[in-house]
Design a protein around this motif. Sequence first.
Motif, PDB file in Angstrom:
ATOM      1  N   PRO A 171      -6.291  20.904 -25.677  1.00 55.75           N
ATOM      2  CA  PRO A 171      -6.394  21.493 -27.016  1.00 55.75           C
ATOM      3  C   PRO A 171      -6.643  20.469 -28.104  1.00 55.75           C
ATOM      4  O   PRO A 171      -7.327  20.754 -29.092  1.00 55.75           O
ATOM      5  CB  PRO A 171      -5.026  22.169 -27.192  1.00 55.75           C
ATOM      6  N   SER A 172      -6.075  19.262 -27.935  1.00 60.33           N
ATOM      7  CA  SER A 172      -6.231  18.245 -28.974  1.00 60.33           C
ATOM      8  C   SER A 172      -7.663  17.758 -29.112  1.00 60.33           C
ATOM      9  O   SER A 172      -8.035  17.160 -30.124  1.00 60.33           O
ATOM     10  CB  SER A 172      -5.310  17.052 -28.676  1.00 60.33           C
ATOM     11  N   SER A 173      -8.505  17.988 -28.076  1.00 62.23           N
ATOM     12  CA  SER A 173      -9.895  17.516 -28.144  1.00 62.23           C
ATOM     13  C   SER A 173     -10.862  18.607 -28.567  1.00 62.23           C
ATOM     14  O   SER A 173     -12.050  18.342 -28.784  1.00 62.23           O
ATOM     15  CB  SER A 173     -10.315  16.960 -26.775  1.00 62.23           C
ATOM     16  N   ARG A 226     -12.774  21.045 -30.963  1.00 61.25           N
ATOM     17  CA  ARG A 226     -13.159  20.963 -32.382  1.00 61.25           C
ATOM     18  C   ARG A 226     -13.190  22.367 -32.988  1.00 61.25           C
ATOM     19  O   ARG A 226     -13.625  23.325 -32.360  1.00 61.25           O
ATOM     20  CB  ARG A 226     -14.522  20.285 -32.527  1.00 61.25           C
ATOM     21  N   ASP A 227     -12.715  22.440 -34.256  1.00 59.52           N
ATOM     22  CA  ASP A 227     -12.688  23.730 -34.936  1.00 59.52           C
ATOM     23  C   ASP A 227     -14.038  24.033 -35.557  1.00 59.52           C
ATOM     24  O   ASP A 227     -15.022  23.298 -35.342  1.00 59.52           O
ATOM     25  CB  ASP A 227     -11.565  23.758 -35.975  1.00 59.52           C
ATOM     26  N   THR A 262     -11.334  17.577 -34.709  1.00 62.61           N
ATOM     27  CA  THR A 262     -10.331  17.641 -33.655  1.00 62.61           C
ATOM     28  C   THR A 262      -8.973  17.882 -34.311  1.00 62.61           C
ATOM     29  O   THR A 262      -8.837  17.814 -35.538  1.00 62.61           O
ATOM     30  CB  THR A 262     -10.273  16.336 -32.854  1.00 62.61           C
ATOM     31  N   GLU A 263      -7.953  18.135 -33.488  1.00 62.90           N
ATOM     32  CA  GLU A 263      -6.619  18.372 -34.049  1.00 62.90           C
ATOM     33  C   GLU A 263      -6.126  17.157 -34.819  1.00 62.90           C
ATOM     34  O   GLU A 263      -5.537  17.290 -35.909  1.00 62.90           O
ATOM     35  CB  GLU A 263      -5.632  18.721 -32.938  1.00 62.90           C
ATOM     36  N   GLN A 264      -6.353  15.958 -34.278  1.00 66.58           N
ATOM     37  CA  GLN A 264      -5.903  14.735 -34.960  1.00 66.58           C
ATOM     38  C   GLN A 264      -6.616  14.572 -36.293  1.00 66.58           C
ATOM     39  O   GLN A 264      -5.997  14.224 -37.309  1.00 66.58           O
ATOM     40  CB  GLN A 264      -6.130  13.515 -34.074  1.00 66.58           C
ATOM     41  N   GLU A 265      -7.938  14.803 -36.314  1.00 63.93           N
ATOM     42  CA  GLU A 265      -8.694  14.686 -37.561  1.00 63.93           C
ATOM     43  C   GLU A 265      -8.244  15.728 -38.583  1.00 63.93           C
ATOM     44  O   GLU A 265      -8.153  15.445 -39.778  1.00 63.93           O
ATOM     45  CB  GLU A 265     -10.192  14.836 -37.262  1.00 63.93           C
ATOM     46  N   TYR A 266      -7.949  16.939 -38.082  1.00 63.73           N
ATOM     47  CA  TYR A 266      -7.481  18.011 -38.968  1.00 63.73           C
ATOM     48  C   TYR A 266      -6.147  17.640 -39.608  1.00 63.73           C
ATOM     49  O   TYR A 266      -5.953  17.817 -40.817  1.00 63.73           O
ATOM     50  CB  TYR A 266      -7.356  19.311 -38.171  1.00 63.73           C
ATOM     51  N   LEU A 267      -5.207  17.120 -38.823  1.00 60.77           N
ATOM     52  CA  LEU A 267      -3.890  16.773 -39.350  1.00 60.77           C
ATOM     53  C   LEU A 267      -3.966  15.604 -40.331  1.00 60.77           C
ATOM     54  O   LEU A 267      -3.216  15.559 -41.316  1.00 60.77           O
ATOM     55  CB  LEU A 267      -2.931  16.438 -38.203  1.00 60.77           C
ATOM     56  N   TYR A 318      -5.095  17.104 -43.556  1.00 60.34           N
ATOM     57  CA  TYR A 318      -4.364  18.279 -44.032  1.00 60.34           C
ATOM     58  C   TYR A 318      -3.655  17.994 -45.352  1.00 60.34           C
ATOM     59  O   TYR A 318      -2.991  16.961 -45.522  1.00 60.34           O
ATOM     60  CB  TYR A 318      -3.327  18.717 -42.995  1.00 60.34           C
TER      61      TYR A 318
END
Length: 302
Positions: free
Chosen positions: A4-6, A8-9, A14-19, A22
């Motif tokens: 899931p962490s890889s 892309r929305d 990615t989840e890391q980039e989103y956080l 944020y």
Amino acid sequence: MTEPSSIRDRNGLTEQEYLQAYDASIYERPSVTVDMLIFTVLNKEQDNYRKLPEKSLQLLLIKRGEHPFIGQWALPGGFVSVHERVEDAALRELKSETNIENIYMEQLFTWGDVERDPRTRVISCSYMALVDRTSLDIQAGDDAADAKWFEVAYHVFQEKKTNLDHGYELEKLLKITLRNGLETVSATVKIVEVVSGRSTRVSREVVDSQGIAFDHAKIIEYAIERLRNKIEYTDIAFNLMPPLFTLSELQQVYEVLLGKELLAAAFRRKMASMVIETNEFTKDAGHRPSKLYRFNPNWNRN
């Protein structure tokens, strides 16, 4: 399977980039507090020492030493810090305001009415505990003017039921009175229960309060109702008892919590698996010696 962490929305993140991007300020943050309801059962004062002392349900309150509601009585509690578990905040505030520590508390309910605190938007998690007062050393903390036990009394003085197409609406007005010596505080709470088909909705509102801070009167009312329900099928009442007790003392505690008298024979049958008989007896002057019992921690496994 893709981690899931890889994934892309829709914005390609990615989840890391989103956080990392944020912005927590998007949503306004309410404050979170804890409120504790610490109940005990005490003997009432009486003139005839030959009678078994009557007991009363009591609740620990603190007198507020600061605004808002300065000088009024409230449940012990306070704000939860950002990096603190809610349970830890409850234990910390209880220690700082009343000097009580090392007791078990269970979460009661979460209160979130928008205007329940005049300072800001506050959501409160309430906790409840039943304790043997003889094991506690109550002292008011730095941010409390005083800490005292108050005898609890409440009764429904008005009730109205309205039939609906698929159910009914039941409205009750209930008076809570808390007494400590010469000081008395009180409140009226309106409870509205709406039953429609299989759906039930209950709301509570403090319609009048004399000396009880915030919306704590309805928290107290809810706690008493919850307590009365729980003692019917759990061993929670034994938290109020000393290590050794008579069955008559135990019955009095149940009667105080339930608000009604119980038949002795039926009560003793119900308690048979929950207590263990000892070889010790009471030694109170003026009273016939009575057999002492202790709680059976394995009762629910029998």
